[in-house]
Design a protein around this motif. Structure first.
Motif, mmCIF file in Angstrom:
data_model
loop_
_atom_site.group_PDB
_atom_site.id
_atom_site.type_symbol
_atom_site.label_atom_id
_atom_site.label_comp_id
_atom_site.label_asym_id
_atom_site.label_seq_id
_atom_site.Cartn_x
_atom_site.Cartn_y
_atom_site.Cartn_z
ATOM 1 N N ARG A 3 25.603 -31.515 74.320
ATOM 2 C CA ARG A 3 25.823 -30.465 73.325
ATOM 3 C C ARG A 3 25.530 -30.939 71.906
ATOM 4 N NH1 ARG A 3 31.765 -28.803 74.968
ATOM 5 N NH2 ARG A 3 31.755 -31.031 75.365
ATOM 6 N N ASP A 172 36.155 -22.246 63.775
ATOM 7 C CA ASP A 172 36.654 -21.058 64.477
ATOM 8 C C ASP A 172 35.859 -19.822 64.066
ATOM 9 O OD1 ASP A 172 38.671 -22.409 65.829
ATOM 10 O OD2 ASP A 172 40.130 -22.101 64.244
ATOM 11 N N ILE A 175 32.224 -19.948 65.495
ATOM 12 C CA ILE A 175 32.166 -19.649 66.928
ATOM 13 C C ILE A 175 32.385 -18.162 67.172
ATOM 14 C CG2 ILE A 175 33.341 -19.975 69.138
ATOM 15 C CD1 ILE A 175 31.578 -22.309 68.461
ATOM 16 N N GLU A 241 33.279 -30.890 65.740
ATOM 17 C CA GLU A 241 34.125 -29.858 66.330
ATOM 18 C C GLU A 241 33.283 -28.702 66.857
ATOM 19 O OE1 GLU A 241 37.825 -26.821 65.342
ATOM 20 O OE2 GLU A 241 37.210 -28.279 63.829
ATOM 21 N N ARG A 245 32.696 -27.386 70.991
ATOM 22 C CA ARG A 245 33.127 -26.067 71.452
ATOM 23 C C ARG A 245 31.970 -25.153 71.858
ATOM 24 N NH1 ARG A 245 37.259 -24.016 67.014
ATOM 25 N NH2 ARG A 245 37.299 -22.256 68.469
ATOM 26 N N ASP A 247 28.978 -23.730 74.037
ATOM 27 C CA ASP A 247 28.525 -23.640 75.415
ATOM 28 C C ASP A 247 27.080 -23.153 75.348
ATOM 29 O OD1 ASP A 247 27.829 -22.901 77.982
ATOM 30 O OD2 ASP A 247 29.702 -21.840 78.394
ATOM 31 N N LYS A 285 38.662 -33.254 68.199
ATOM 32 C CA LYS A 285 39.125 -32.088 68.944
ATOM 33 C C LYS A 285 40.518 -31.685 68.464
ATOM 34 C CE LYS A 285 36.543 -32.811 73.213
ATOM 35 N NZ LYS A 285 36.623 -33.157 74.638
#
Length: 287
Positions: A3, A172, A175, A241, A245, A247, A285
């Motif tokens: 990733r 946050d 994402i 971070e 997270r 994908d 994390k």
């Protein structure tokens, strides 16, 4: 592909026209996308020279065109013709621009895209802005409606759309924004904006100017102390971070876009180092 490796592959850089002299010494791979902002404090010749300098240094220039700064269609055509003469026309980034009152007929980026002028001048790829933490002067619903309309306008004219976000300090928010983009059926590549290494005071000044978060919130999420405004902040913690997270199968093609903030050498050095290492995901994390 890991990733983090995917995220830091093909990182792009954003500079201003006044940074053009620094591009020849930038530690970037050949073909790196270099965005050049459209500021009212710089002349059209400055921007054309910067685009030419980026190309001469072996990079792929991505000049910005601010719709509200064009007095008429002739002005837009002249700018695009100048870019084509310098071989810097295939990729552009379209923004509305800062002026509250447009100089001519284009109120929004979509207005300029829908004229067809871009495709007429050989533009193949059109960058569009995104705002994971919102825009200080535009309502959220209006932002999303404009985003979908601009992507559609680009694709309807046979060009490729890409999204590049305002720099952010909140993984946050980023994402959530990416997931909303994908839920809307928009599957174009996304470049997540991050600040290059910068002094803490300078970083906070840019954040205030763009309406991105509070100083305390930025310090907490980005990992620096407000007690040391002379220190330097890097995007390592935020990027780690974010990478931890993402994908790839769900979020799609996601890369990074680094804002130089006037220090091309520091930004390009960070880009070079990021491409050669795996950031310490485990250390960042959330608990």
């Amino acid at each position: 592909m890991h990733r983090t490796t995917a995220l830091v592959h093909d990182i792009s850089l954003e500079v201003t026209a006044r940074d053009r002299a620094s591009l020849s010494g930038a530690a970037l791979r050949g073909g790196t996308r270099v965005s050049i902002t459209h500021l009212g404090t710089e002349s059209a010749d400055d921007r054309l020279d910067a685009a030419a300098a980026a190309r001469a240094a072996g990079f792929a220039p991505v000049p910005h065109l601010a719709a509200r700064r064009f007095a008429d269609a002739s002005g837009a055509r002249e700018a695009l013709a100048g870019l084509r003469e310098r071989g810097a026309h295939e990729r552009v980034f379209i923004v509305a621009g800062d002026p509250r009152t447009p100089a001519g007929p284009y109120v929004s980026a979509e207005d300029l895209i829908r004229t067809g002028i871009l495709a007429e001048h050989g533009v193949r790829e059109v960058g569009i802005g995104g705002y994971p933490e919102g825009h200080p002067a535009i309502a959220d619903d209006a932002l999303w409606a404009a985003l979908e309309a601009k992507v559609a306008a680009v694709q309807e004219r046979g060009m490729t759309a890409t999204l590049t976000t305002q720099f952010s300090f909140d993984a946050d928010a980023v994402i959530r924004w990416i997931e909303r983009v994908r839920a809307a059926g928009i599957d174009v590549p996304i470049r997540v904006g991050v600040p290059g290494p910068a002094g803490v005071g300078r970083l906070l000044a840019f954040a205030r100017r763009c309406g991105v978060g509070s100083s305390a919130g930025i310090a907490r999420k980005y990992g620096f102390s407000l007690a040391n405004l002379m220190g330097t902040a890097t995007p390592d913690r935020f990027v780690a971070e974010l990478a931890g997270r993402l994908d790839l199968a769900h979020h799609g093609d996601i890369r990074l876009h680094v804002y130089a903030f006037g220090d091309v050498q520091a930004a390009s050095a960070w880009i070079a180092s990021a491409a050669e290492r795996t950031l310490p995901l485990e250390a960042t994390k959330p608990a």
